[in-house]
Design an enzyme around this catalytic site. Sequence first.
Site, PDB file in Angstrom:
ATOM      1  N   GLY A   1       0.830  -1.205   0.000  1.00  0.00           N
ATOM      2  CA  GLY A   1       0.000   0.000   0.000  1.00  0.00           C
ATOM      3  C   GLY A   1       0.863   1.253   0.000  1.00  0.00           C
ATOM      4  O   GLY A   1       1.911   1.286   0.647  1.00  0.00           O
TER       5      GLY A   1
ATOM      6  N   ARG B   1       0.399  -4.822  -4.768  1.00  0.00           N
ATOM      7  CA  ARG B   1       0.538  -5.910  -3.794  1.00  0.00           C
ATOM      8  C   ARG B   1       0.846  -7.172  -4.579  1.00  0.00           C
ATOM      9  O   ARG B   1      -0.064  -7.840  -5.073  1.00  0.00           O
ATOM     10  CB  ARG B   1      -0.752  -6.083  -3.006  1.00  0.00           C
ATOM     11  CG  ARG B   1      -1.057  -4.933  -2.078  1.00  0.00           C
ATOM     12  CD  ARG B   1      -2.152  -5.281  -1.111  1.00  0.00           C
ATOM     13  NE  ARG B   1      -2.616  -4.114  -0.390  1.00  0.00           N
ATOM     14  CZ  ARG B   1      -1.994  -3.581   0.664  1.00  0.00           C
ATOM     15  NH1 ARG B   1      -0.869  -4.103   1.102  1.00  0.00           N
ATOM     16  NH2 ARG B   1      -2.493  -2.520   1.260  1.00  0.00           N
TER      17      ARG B   1
ATOM     18  N   ASP C   1       5.248  -5.235   5.546  1.00  0.00           N
ATOM     19  CA  ASP C   1       5.606  -6.630   5.837  1.00  0.00           C
ATOM     20  C   ASP C   1       5.679  -7.536   4.600  1.00  0.00           C
ATOM     21  O   ASP C   1       6.640  -8.297   4.449  1.00  0.00           O
ATOM     22  CB  ASP C   1       4.681  -7.228   6.912  1.00  0.00           C
ATOM     23  CG  ASP C   1       3.201  -7.017   6.607  1.00  0.00           C
ATOM     24  OD1 ASP C   1       2.903  -6.358   5.591  1.00  0.00           O
ATOM     25  OD2 ASP C   1       2.361  -7.523   7.362  1.00  0.00           O
TER      26      ASP C   1
ATOM     27  N   THR D   1       4.733   1.909   6.331  1.00  0.00           N
ATOM     28  CA  THR D   1       3.346   1.439   6.518  1.00  0.00           C
ATOM     29  C   THR D   1       2.638   2.398   7.456  1.00  0.00           C
ATOM     30  O   THR D   1       3.203   2.751   8.502  1.00  0.00           O
ATOM     31  CB  THR D   1       3.236   0.015   7.101  1.00  0.00           C
ATOM     32  OG1 THR D   1       1.886  -0.193   7.533  1.00  0.00           O
ATOM     33  CG2 THR D   1       4.136  -0.239   8.304  1.00  0.00           C
TER      34      THR D   1
ATOM     35  N   ASP E   1       0.290   1.553   9.145  1.00  0.00           N
ATOM     36  CA  ASP E   1      -0.081   0.731  10.308  1.00  0.00           C
ATOM     37  C   ASP E   1       0.992   0.748  11.407  1.00  0.00           C
ATOM     38  O   ASP E   1       0.722   0.388  12.548  1.00  0.00           O
ATOM     39  CB  ASP E   1      -0.324  -0.721   9.889  1.00  0.00           C
ATOM     40  CG  ASP E   1      -1.584  -0.879   9.060  1.00  0.00           C
ATOM     41  OD1 ASP E   1      -2.236   0.144   8.787  1.00  0.00           O
ATOM     42  OD2 ASP E   1      -1.911  -2.013   8.675  1.00  0.00           O
TER      43      ASP E   1
ATOM     44  N   ASP F   1       3.376  -1.230  11.990  1.00  0.00           N
ATOM     45  CA  ASP F   1       3.535  -2.527  12.667  1.00  0.00           C
ATOM     46  C   ASP F   1       4.770  -3.316  12.217  1.00  0.00           C
ATOM     47  O   ASP F   1       4.895  -4.498  12.549  1.00  0.00           O
ATOM     48  CB  ASP F   1       2.268  -3.382  12.473  1.00  0.00           C
ATOM     49  CG  ASP F   1       1.927  -3.629  11.017  1.00  0.00           C
ATOM     50  OD1 ASP F   1       2.628  -3.092  10.134  1.00  0.00           O
ATOM     51  OD2 ASP F   1       0.950  -4.355  10.748  1.00  0.00           O
TER      52      ASP F   1
ATOM     53  N   ARG G   1      -4.537  -3.311  10.527  1.00  0.00           N
ATOM     54  CA  ARG G   1      -4.962  -4.712  10.378  1.00  0.00           C
ATOM     55  C   ARG G   1      -4.637  -5.561  11.592  1.00  0.00           C
ATOM     56  O   ARG G   1      -5.488  -6.167  12.205  1.00  0.00           O
ATOM     57  CB  ARG G   1      -4.223  -5.333   9.190  1.00  0.00           C
ATOM     58  CG  ARG G   1      -4.937  -5.206   7.919  1.00  0.00           C
ATOM     59  CD  ARG G   1      -4.198  -5.932   6.866  1.00  0.00           C
ATOM     60  NE  ARG G   1      -3.084  -5.152   6.347  1.00  0.00           N
ATOM     61  CZ  ARG G   1      -2.348  -5.536   5.322  1.00  0.00           C
ATOM     62  NH1 ARG G   1      -2.564  -6.681   4.741  1.00  0.00           N
ATOM     63  NH2 ARG G   1      -1.372  -4.773   4.885  1.00  0.00           N
TER      64      ARG G   1
HETATM   65  O1  F6P Z   1      -1.215  -2.196   5.028  1.00  0.00           O
HETATM   66  C1  F6P Z   1      -1.626  -0.899   5.068  1.00  0.00           C
HETATM   67  C2  F6P Z   1      -3.118  -0.778   4.850  1.00  0.00           C
HETATM   68  O2  F6P Z   1      -3.384   0.603   4.739  1.00  0.00           O
HETATM   69  C3  F6P Z   1      -3.972  -1.442   5.935  1.00  0.00           C
HETATM   70  O3  F6P Z   1      -4.154  -0.641   7.058  1.00  0.00           O
HETATM   71  C4  F6P Z   1      -5.245  -1.722   5.180  1.00  0.00           C
HETATM   72  O4  F6P Z   1      -5.901  -2.830   5.725  1.00  0.00           O
HETATM   73  C5  F6P Z   1      -4.773  -2.046   3.814  1.00  0.00           C
HETATM   74  O5  F6P Z   1      -3.538  -1.401   3.652  1.00  0.00           O
HETATM   75  C6  F6P Z   1      -5.730  -1.626   2.716  1.00  0.00           C
HETATM   76  O6  F6P Z   1      -5.259  -2.129   1.528  1.00  0.00           O
HETATM   77  P1  F6P Z   1      -5.762  -1.702   0.079  1.00  0.00           P
HETATM   78  O7  F6P Z   1      -5.234  -0.325  -0.202  1.00  0.00           O
HETATM   79  O8  F6P Z   1      -5.154  -2.730  -0.807  1.00  0.00           O
HETATM   80  O9  F6P Z   1      -7.242  -1.722   0.119  1.00  0.00           O
END
Ligand code: F6P
Length: 341
Positions: free
Chosen positions: A10, A72, A103, A125, A127, A129, A171
Amino acid sequence: MRVGLLTGGGDVPGLNAAIRAVVKHGEGEHGHSIVGFRNGWKGVVDGDVQPMTRQHIRNVLQVGGTLLGTARYHPHAADGGLDAVLATLEAERIEALICIGGDGTLHAASKVAEAGVRIVAIPKTIDNDVWGTDASIGFDTAVTIATEAIDRIHTTAESHNRVMVVEVMGRHAGWIAAASGIAGGAELVLAPEAPFDIDRIERFLKHRHRAHASFSIVVVAEGAVPAEGTSMSYETQVGKFGEIVAGAVGERLKSEIEQRTGFDTRVTVLGHVQRGGTPTAADRILGSRFGVAAIDAITRGETGVMTALRGDRVELVPLGEIAGKVKHVPDELLQVARALA
Ligand code: F6P
């Protein structure tokens, strides 16, 4: 040296600061040629390259997203993916690779490093994490955006005497929920690290509204879950890359709260707003520091490592050390959120 550069997973605000630092310092100080791969590991597999020179990085510090595009995609999980990566690197005469990611991208980086490629990674990230680093690029901006949103929700919550559920990203870890909840003065912060008890939430809200307030703000991380054995059963809904279906837990919580308390309740899902737009100064600085550290490390011949913030220093940690680990919110931070309810 020809150094490949990619951003995977992301996007986050602050990626362009890291890209700029790699290109500016790599070309200017070390005389490297930087070759960008478009759309993360997918671009390496497809041989989708773009030259990255100083002219490509003008005026990008304040721009969100990533100049290189992202996806991704994990080459080690795709049939023939690793071989395709090695073939492209050979065809493009890439001697080392800098991978900026969360990750999934970092896990792929460790697999590609194991296959003999010289790799230095940079953590990003919202997040927050990624294990082994105090901070990842993007987190500070996401918290700033979420806090501003909570501030705005506060005034309308109070005007209408409502319970407002605010769902933020996160997440596996509730860093954004905890940080923005504290900064925005939320009544409740629900994070994946501390499964919640809906009966306690009901009692808390009823008591608060009876005793001294007519509104409440509940910040919930998208990965929050009810505690086992409590009276709400809920299964987290995930998409094909493990991403959580936005709004699912927020909507569910809204209905539970409304049904149980009778209070007028609304939900706001902040979603990708948290990942877009101008990076904060802190993320621009972190991206710049990681970019400089990564290209310096590559030049020294380091491999299989990630730049990491440890206290006020940028250090290198082995990718093998962080694999499969999640940096969870410490209980101390969640306690502060609880103490200020
Ligand atoms: O991993 C970062 C993140 O922003 C998470 O918090 C979220 O669940 C995910 O990406 C959303 O992913 P996408 O942009 O593929 O919908």
